[in-house]
Scaffold this motif. Structure first.
Motif, mmCIF file in Angstrom:
data_model
loop_
_atom_site.group_PDB
_atom_site.id
_atom_site.type_symbol
_atom_site.label_atom_id
_atom_site.label_comp_id
_atom_site.label_asym_id
_atom_site.label_seq_id
_atom_site.Cartn_x
_atom_site.Cartn_y
_atom_site.Cartn_z
ATOM 1 N N ASP A 106 0.822 -1.212 0.000
ATOM 2 C CA ASP A 106 0.000 0.000 0.000
ATOM 3 C C ASP A 106 0.856 1.263 0.000
ATOM 4 O O ASP A 106 0.337 2.372 0.062
ATOM 5 N N ARG A 107 2.202 1.094 -0.038
ATOM 6 C CA ARG A 107 3.182 2.180 -0.161
ATOM 7 C C ARG A 107 3.277 3.074 1.073
ATOM 8 O O ARG A 107 3.897 4.130 1.039
ATOM 9 N N SER A 108 2.665 2.651 2.165
ATOM 10 C CA SER A 108 2.693 3.480 3.374
ATOM 11 C C SER A 108 3.946 3.260 4.204
ATOM 12 O O SER A 108 4.313 4.099 5.027
ATOM 13 N N VAL A 109 4.624 2.124 3.998
ATOM 14 C CA VAL A 109 5.853 1.826 4.731
ATOM 15 C C VAL A 109 7.006 1.757 3.743
ATOM 16 O O VAL A 109 6.953 1.022 2.750
ATOM 17 N N PHE A 110 8.047 2.512 4.016
ATOM 18 C CA PHE A 110 9.211 2.619 3.133
ATOM 19 C C PHE A 110 10.455 2.496 4.001
ATOM 20 O O PHE A 110 10.716 3.347 4.845
ATOM 21 N N LEU A 111 11.215 1.407 3.800
ATOM 22 C CA LEU A 111 12.367 1.129 4.654
ATOM 23 C C LEU A 111 13.601 0.882 3.786
ATOM 24 O O LEU A 111 13.830 -0.230 3.312
ATOM 25 N N PRO A 112 14.414 1.919 3.542
ATOM 26 C CA PRO A 112 15.637 1.730 2.759
ATOM 27 C C PRO A 112 16.760 1.184 3.645
ATOM 28 O O PRO A 112 16.784 1.395 4.854
ATOM 29 N N GLN A 113 17.707 0.489 3.005
ATOM 30 C CA GLN A 113 18.814 -0.080 3.764
ATOM 31 C C GLN A 113 19.987 -0.337 2.823
ATOM 32 O O GLN A 113 19.809 -0.441 1.595
ATOM 33 N N LYS A 114 21.196 -0.412 3.370
ATOM 34 C CA LYS A 114 22.392 -0.772 2.608
ATOM 35 C C LYS A 114 22.961 -2.052 3.213
ATOM 36 O O LYS A 114 23.746 -2.000 4.164
ATOM 37 N N PRO A 115 22.568 -3.222 2.692
ATOM 38 C CA PRO A 115 23.081 -4.479 3.232
ATOM 39 C C PRO A 115 24.608 -4.544 3.155
ATOM 40 O O PRO A 115 25.218 -4.046 2.206
#
Length: 291
Positions: A106-115
């Protein structure tokens, strides 16, 4: 103590090179955790716990394999630089980079990360996911070829350099959300709301001005962005933009304080302008109509 437990689990996830042929049931599991969209490599992801649970920290192992399997369905670890296990302590591993995004459907949660690259082709990261439900895991990285895997002519021929891989998986997050923390896009025009992406602080804070050129984005034409962060006190870094297509099948990513993207589809794109202040991550969600 909790972090120590996860650290041990992460080592278990990273595993070692596969040596035994998978069973029929194993092949189904492998297919389910294999990414879509890659061309030169295969990617698998495993989580601990499995499935990941909302309200808890989950460890994610994203592993790179050669696009061609060994015999009997055994996958071949991707050889980045030198002989396996290619530990992250090896100085040649500093060039192995990956970006990842966990985005709710639903695009409400956005969690970027650099593994972080570890060994045996594995990248590890963790997420604290605020709500349950269906998500998409997106990954981009460049599959560098080990020098001793290339011929002399290959090293001279820049056309042999592999393209950046774009991969995605459908992921279901279980459990019960303790609290929904949606990133709500602002209405077009004026200042846009900025949200902290820290797991312990998801509140709305600074605001951002975004100038778009041309003002009305057009399909298959470059769109330039210029951003101004209001109320920021500290060192601003890691400025980037991420955009998800209207059909949810394409993710674009640009890194710059003045990025530019080419939208390949008409409709409303959800974009997130991301940056950090003194190392703390923030995102500004914005819907852009592409004509």
């Amino acid at each position: 103590m909790k972090r120590i437990v996860f650290a041990v689990g992460a080592l278990a996830l990273a595993g070692c090179e596969q040596t035994l042929p998978p069973t029929a049931e194993g092949l189904k599991l492998i297919a389910a955790r294999t990414a879509k969209g890659t061309k030169n490599t295969k990617l698998e992801t495993k989580t601990q716990p499995s499935p990941p649970l909302a309200g808890n920290t989950s460890i994610w192992d994203i592993k790179v394999y050669d696009v061609v399997d060994k015999s009997e369905g055994i996958r071949k670890e991707w050889k980045f630089f030198n002989d396996l296990p290619q530990s992250s302590t090896d100085k040649t591993a500093t060039g192995v980079l990956m970006n990842a995004w966990l985005i709710s459907k639903d695009r409400s949660v956005f969690l970027p990360q650099k593994p972080a690259y570890k060994q045996y082709g594995s990248f590890l990261t963790d997420w604290s996911i605020p709500q349950s439900g269906p998500y998409t895991l997106w990954v981009e990285y460049q599959p560098v070829v080990a020098r001793d895997e290339l011929s002399f002519q290959d090293m001279k021929d820049k056309s042999k350099a592999l393209e950046i891989e774009h991969a995605h998986w459908d992921v279901n997050v279980g459990g019960t959300a303790k609290a929904e923390r949606p990133l709500t896009p602002s209405a077009h025009g004026g200042a846009y709301g900025v949200y902290s992406l820290s797991s312990d602080d998801y509140s709305k804070s600074e605001s951002m001005d975004v100038a778009i050129n041309p003002e009305k984005a057009l399909v298959n034409q470059k769109t330039k962005f210029a951003t101004t962060i209001s109320g920021a006190t500290g060192t601003v870094a890691d400025e980037a933009i991420t955009a998800l297509s209207p059909d949810g099948n394409t993710l674009l990513h640009g890194v710059s304080a003045m990025p530019q993207l080419t939208f390949a589809q008409k409709g409303i794109w959800r974009t997130w302008f991301t940056f950090s202040i003194d190392g703390k991550p923030y995102a500004c969600p914005l819907d852009i109509q592409v004509n």
